[in-house]
Design a protein around this motif. Structure first.
Motif, PDB file in Angstrom:
ATOM      1  N   GLY A  24       7.169 -10.620   4.261  1.00 23.96           N
ATOM      2  CA  GLY A  24       8.416  -9.897   4.003  1.00 23.96           C
ATOM      3  C   GLY A  24       8.219  -8.733   3.045  1.00 23.96           C
ATOM      4  O   GLY A  24       8.766  -7.643   3.250  1.00 23.96           O
ATOM      5  N   ALA A  25       7.424  -8.967   1.995  1.00 23.69           N
ATOM      6  CA  ALA A  25       7.157  -7.886   1.035  1.00 23.69           C
ATOM      7  C   ALA A  25       6.382  -6.754   1.696  1.00 23.69           C
ATOM      8  O   ALA A  25       6.683  -5.568   1.481  1.00 23.69           O
ATOM      9  N   ILE A  26       5.397  -7.097   2.494  1.00 17.29           N
ATOM     10  CA  ILE A  26       4.618  -6.066   3.191  1.00 17.29           C
ATOM     11  C   ILE A  26       5.498  -5.310   4.171  1.00 17.29           C
ATOM     12  O   ILE A  26       5.396  -4.080   4.295  1.00 17.29           O
ATOM     13  N   ALA A  27       6.379  -6.010   4.856  1.00 15.07           N
ATOM     14  CA  ALA A  27       7.284  -5.349   5.803  1.00 15.07           C
ATOM     15  C   ALA A  27       8.196  -4.357   5.072  1.00 15.07           C
ATOM     16  O   ALA A  27       8.454  -3.263   5.586  1.00 15.07           O
ATOM     17  N   ALA A  28       8.667  -4.735   3.882  1.00 12.75           N
ATOM     18  CA  ALA A  28       9.518  -3.826   3.114  1.00 12.75           C
ATOM     19  C   ALA A  28       8.739  -2.583   2.681  1.00 12.75           C
ATOM     20  O   ALA A  28       9.261  -1.454   2.740  1.00 12.75           O
ATOM     21  N   ILE A  29       7.506  -2.769   2.269  1.00 10.03           N
ATOM     22  CA  ILE A  29       6.674  -1.624   1.874  1.00 10.03           C
ATOM     23  C   ILE A  29       6.411  -0.716   3.071  1.00 10.03           C
ATOM     24  O   ILE A  29       6.526   0.514   2.968  1.00 10.03           O
ATOM     25  N   LEU A  30       6.069  -1.329   4.211  1.00 10.65           N
ATOM     26  CA  LEU A  30       5.821  -0.521   5.414  1.00 10.65           C
ATOM     27  C   LEU A  30       7.071   0.227   5.857  1.00 10.65           C
ATOM     28  O   LEU A  30       6.998   1.373   6.293  1.00 10.65           O
ATOM     29  N   ALA A  31       8.219  -0.411   5.743  1.00  8.45           N
ATOM     30  CA  ALA A  31       9.476   0.249   6.126  1.00  8.45           C
ATOM     31  C   ALA A  31       9.710   1.470   5.238  1.00  8.45           C
ATOM     32  O   ALA A  31      10.179   2.509   5.720  1.00  8.45           O
ATOM     33  N   GLY A  32       9.376   1.345   3.965  1.00  2.99           N
ATOM     34  CA  GLY A  32       9.511   2.486   3.055  1.00  2.99           C
ATOM     35  C   GLY A  32       8.610   3.645   3.448  1.00  2.99           C
ATOM     36  O   GLY A  32       9.005   4.807   3.371  1.00  2.99           O
ATOM     37  N   PHE A  33       7.385   3.333   3.872  1.00  7.23           N
ATOM     38  CA  PHE A  33       6.476   4.390   4.305  1.00  7.23           C
ATOM     39  C   PHE A  33       6.911   5.013   5.625  1.00  7.23           C
ATOM     40  O   PHE A  33       6.794   6.214   5.815  1.00  7.23           O
ATOM     41  N   VAL A  35       9.904   5.387   6.897  1.00  7.17           N
ATOM     42  CA  VAL A  35      11.052   6.290   6.784  1.00  7.17           C
ATOM     43  C   VAL A  35      10.743   7.500   5.908  1.00  7.17           C
ATOM     44  O   VAL A  35      11.516   8.443   5.865  1.00  7.17           O
ATOM     45  N   ALA A  36       9.609   7.499   5.216  1.00 12.38           N
ATOM     46  CA  ALA A  36       9.235   8.630   4.375  1.00 12.38           C
ATOM     47  C   ALA A  36       8.715   9.768   5.249  1.00 12.38           C
ATOM     48  O   ALA A  36       8.473   9.616   6.449  1.00 12.38           O
ATOM     49  N   ASP A  37       8.550  10.901   4.634  1.00 17.20           N
ATOM     50  CA  ASP A  37       8.038  12.081   5.342  1.00 17.20           C
ATOM     51  C   ASP A  37       6.512  12.014   5.346  1.00 17.20           C
ATOM     52  O   ASP A  37       5.853  12.477   4.419  1.00 17.20           O
ATOM     53  N   ILE A  38       5.967  11.399   6.401  1.00 20.42           N
ATOM     54  CA  ILE A  38       4.517  11.244   6.518  1.00 20.42           C
ATOM     55  C   ILE A  38       4.076  11.823   7.858  1.00 20.42           C
ATOM     56  O   ILE A  38       4.889  12.010   8.764  1.00 20.42           O
ATOM     57  N   PRO A  39       2.789  12.119   7.988  1.00 17.79           N
ATOM     58  CA  PRO A  39       2.298  12.663   9.267  1.00 17.79           C
ATOM     59  C   PRO A  39       2.550  11.703  10.424  1.00 17.79           C
ATOM     60  O   PRO A  39       2.615  10.484  10.243  1.00 17.79           O
ATOM     61  N   CYS A  40       2.656  12.255  11.592  1.00 19.56           N
ATOM     62  CA  CYS A  40       2.982  11.478  12.791  1.00 19.56           C
ATOM     63  C   CYS A  40       1.934  10.409  13.075  1.00 19.56           C
ATOM     64  O   CYS A  40       2.281   9.284  13.407  1.00 19.56           O
ATOM     65  N   TRP A  41       0.658  10.733  12.941  1.00 18.02           N
ATOM     66  CA  TRP A  41      -0.405   9.764  13.230  1.00 18.02           C
ATOM     67  C   TRP A  41      -0.330   8.575  12.285  1.00 18.02           C
ATOM     68  O   TRP A  41      -0.567   7.448  12.679  1.00 18.02           O
ATOM     69  N   LEU A  42       0.018   8.853  11.024  1.00 19.01           N
ATOM     70  CA  LEU A  42       0.126   7.768  10.055  1.00 19.01           C
ATOM     71  C   LEU A  42       1.357   6.912  10.346  1.00 19.01           C
ATOM     72  O   LEU A  42       1.320   5.686  10.204  1.00 19.01           O
ATOM     73  N   MET A  43       2.433   7.545  10.798  1.00 18.85           N
ATOM     74  CA  MET A  43       3.632   6.799  11.149  1.00 18.85           C
ATOM     75  C   MET A  43       3.365   5.865  12.332  1.00 18.85           C
ATOM     76  O   MET A  43       3.808   4.718  12.335  1.00 18.85           O
ATOM     77  N   ILE A  44       2.635   6.356  13.311  1.00 19.45           N
ATOM     78  CA  ILE A  44       2.281   5.512  14.465  1.00 19.45           C
ATOM     79  C   ILE A  44       1.411   4.347  14.015  1.00 19.45           C
ATOM     80  O   ILE A  44       1.633   3.197  14.406  1.00 19.45           O
ATOM     81  N   PHE A  45       0.420   4.643  13.184  1.00 18.24           N
ATOM     82  CA  PHE A  45      -0.475   3.597  12.695  1.00 18.24           C
ATOM     83  C   PHE A  45       0.299   2.549  11.891  1.00 18.24           C
ATOM     84  O   PHE A  45       0.105   1.342  12.078  1.00 18.24           O
ATOM     85  N   LEU A  46       1.178   2.991  11.001  1.00 22.43           N
ATOM     86  CA  LEU A  46       1.971   2.043  10.208  1.00 22.43           C
ATOM     87  C   LEU A  46       2.933   1.255  11.087  1.00 22.43           C
ATOM     88  O   LEU A  46       3.212   0.086  10.813  1.00 22.43           O
ATOM     89  N   GLY A  47       3.453   1.867  12.141  1.00 22.16           N
ATOM     90  CA  GLY A  47       4.318   1.151  13.079  1.00 22.16           C
ATOM     91  C   GLY A  47       3.578   0.031  13.781  1.00 22.16           C
ATOM     92  O   GLY A  47       4.094  -1.080  13.926  1.00 22.16           O
ATOM     93  N   ILE A  48       2.345   0.320  14.211  1.00 25.16           N
ATOM     94  CA  ILE A  48       1.530  -0.723  14.857  1.00 25.16           C
ATOM     95  C   ILE A  48       1.213  -1.830  13.863  1.00 25.16           C
ATOM     96  O   ILE A  48       1.284  -3.016  14.193  1.00 25.16           O
ATOM     97  N   THR A  49       0.882  -1.450  12.641  1.00 25.05           N
ATOM     98  CA  THR A  49       0.610  -2.442  11.600  1.00 25.05           C
ATOM     99  C   THR A  49       1.851  -3.292  11.332  1.00 25.05           C
ATOM    100  O   THR A  49       1.748  -4.507  11.147  1.00 25.05           O
ATOM    101  N   ALA A  50       3.011  -2.664  11.328  1.00 26.52           N
ATOM    102  CA  ALA A  50       4.261  -3.412  11.114  1.00 26.52           C
ATOM    103  C   ALA A  50       4.488  -4.428  12.227  1.00 26.52           C
ATOM    104  O   ALA A  50       4.954  -5.545  11.975  1.00 26.52           O
ATOM    105  N   ILE A  51       4.138  -4.074  13.442  1.00 22.72           N
ATOM    106  CA  ILE A  51       4.278  -5.011  14.567  1.00 22.72           C
ATOM    107  C   ILE A  51       3.348  -6.202  14.382  1.00 22.72           C
ATOM    108  O   ILE A  51       3.725  -7.350  14.644  1.00 22.72           O
ATOM    109  N   VAL A  52       2.129  -5.948  13.903  1.00 25.88           N
ATOM    110  CA  VAL A  52       1.185  -7.042  13.641  1.00 25.88           C
ATOM    111  C   VAL A  52       1.762  -7.988  12.583  1.00 25.88           C
ATOM    112  O   VAL A  52       1.734  -9.209  12.736  1.00 25.88           O
ATOM    113  N   PHE A  53       2.303  -7.412  11.514  1.00 29.92           N
ATOM    114  CA  PHE A  53       2.887  -8.248  10.464  1.00 29.92           C
ATOM    115  C   PHE A  53       4.135  -8.974  10.944  1.00 29.92           C
ATOM    116  O   PHE A  53       4.413 -10.086  10.517  1.00 29.92           O
TER     117      PHE A  53
END
Length: 170
Positions: A24-33, A35-53
């Protein structure tokens, strides 16, 4: 013996609860990243990581649903099973059934086996969720540090290149 089995059940549930909190804590941190203004490739990578978690979280949540299948040949009703005790309408029915019972050891053993199966299932889910946690944490850090290192190297080369260009101009 039954106390020790219930102690192990409590331990198994606590481990899954803690792991669920970590997810849950990791999911909250990933959600913060995300929704932040980050590059598209990093957003895709974090989205995939969020799905794993999220898969790990679901495994932890699933572990809290007990396996209440009745054992083959276990005494019915089992006076140590909350499932069977909940079926009694009142205390008189319960006491009437106890009076007819000659061997309580069989009831205790059946309950120990049933709870032990629940514990084994919870431990199995915990181990699988832990593997997902490790798999989800380490690749992002490896990639993060690789990208960070590459960016530092590129910046150093740009600074060196710009410094050499300025020397040529002077």
């Amino acid at each position: 013996m039954l106390d020790r089995v219930y102690e192990q059940l409590s331990y198994a549930e606590t481990k899954n609860g803690v792991l669920l909190g970590v997810f849950g804590a990791i999911a909250a941190i990933l959600a913060g990243f995300i929704v932040a203004d980050i590059p598209c490739w990093l957003m895709i990578f974090l989205g995939i990581t969020a799905i794993v978690f999220l898969a790990g979280m679901l495994i932890c949540i699933w572990s809290f649903f007990p396996n209440t299948k009745v054992l083959d040949g276990s005494p019915r009703p089992n006076f140590y099973s909350w499932i069977d005790m909940a079926n009694f309408k009142n205390t008189k029915d319960f006491l009437d059934n106890i009076e007819d019972t000659e061997n309580f050891d069989e009831h205790i053993l059946a309950q120990c086996i049933q709870v032990s199966r629940i514990i084994r299932r919870k431990h199995h889910f915990f181990v699988n969720a832990l593997y997902i946690l490790v798999a989800g944490i380490f690749p992002p850090f490896w990639i993060f540090f690789a990208v960070k290192t590459i960016k530092k190297c590129v910046r150093k080369k740009e600074i060196i290149y710009n410094a050499e260009e300025e020397k040529k101009i002077c």
